[in-house]
Motif scaffolding. Sequence first.
Motif, short mmCIF file in Angstrom:
data_model
loop_
_atom_site.label_atom_id
_atom_site.label_comp_id
_atom_site.label_asym_id
_atom_site.label_seq_id
_atom_site.Cartn_x
_atom_site.Cartn_y
_atom_site.Cartn_z
N ARG A 129 -3.16 60.28 -8.91
CA ARG A 129 -4.14 59.79 -9.88
C ARG A 129 -3.76 60.24 -11.28
N ASP A 132 -7.70 56.75 -14.87
CA ASP A 132 -8.36 55.87 -13.89
C ASP A 132 -7.35 55.07 -13.07
N GLU A 134 -4.85 54.85 -9.95
CA GLU A 134 -4.68 55.51 -8.67
C GLU A 134 -3.66 54.76 -7.81
N ARG A 144 -6.46 50.26 -11.07
CA ARG A 144 -6.89 50.89 -12.31
C ARG A 144 -8.37 50.68 -12.39
N GLY A 145 -9.14 51.78 -12.26
CA GLY A 145 -10.58 51.65 -12.16
C GLY A 145 -10.90 50.83 -10.93
N GLU A 146 -11.68 49.79 -11.11
CA GLU A 146 -12.08 48.95 -9.99
C GLU A 146 -11.07 47.84 -9.71
#
Length: 224
Positions: A129, A132, A134, A144-146
């Motif tokens: 990570r 944001d 992952e 990236r984020g959602e």
Amino acid sequence: MRLLVVEDDEAIRTFLERGLTEAGFQVDAAADGRSAEALAVEGIHDAMVVDLGLPDIDGLEFIARVRAQGSTSPVLILSARRSVDDRVRGLEQGGDDYLTKPFALAEVVARLRNLLRRYSAQPESSRIRVADLELDLVRREARRGERELQLTAQEFALLEYLCRNTGRVVTRTLILDHVWRMRIDPATNVVDVHIYRLRSKVDVEGVPPLIHTIRGIGYVLKSV
Ligand code: CA
């Protein structure tokens, strides 16, 4: 994810090296048991693909030795020995899965992913990570984020390398060495082209950029 391939047949070894690299793994290869052992003791491999009929020591002997030295990396045996007895012996003597030759590359990849999922002792170690961003190293998925990032195997490997060096500037030559792992003319723009594509997926408008260019030197991934 880094693999050790132990196979004395040059054509098969090269085929595996190329295929597994394209599938996004980092691959080290050895043509006999002793040089494989020298690589295995470094303890850097997440899994091993081992042929049984080797020119010096038998593949099973190799597995026994690396196990005795404390290696817990899962082993996929690839062998021409197809009898039930051979397979049972292979699995009893330290192999985690057994595939007979001839094999399909897709099945080798699927079985390796399966082993890596089952055996990754700490699920956390199979994830990276940064801010944001992952990366799931086993599933080869990035978000990236959602937002899930649709990356090619090569783009994923490049992003993984940048993430492992978060905050450190990596040169084009280092990237070529570690991600492409082959001799490519350093004057080529293959790195820049892949960075450009990767960036268009990772650093979209409206999010703080993670991949930065260090003019004349290379690239760095960091959250500012
Ligand atoms: Ca062999």
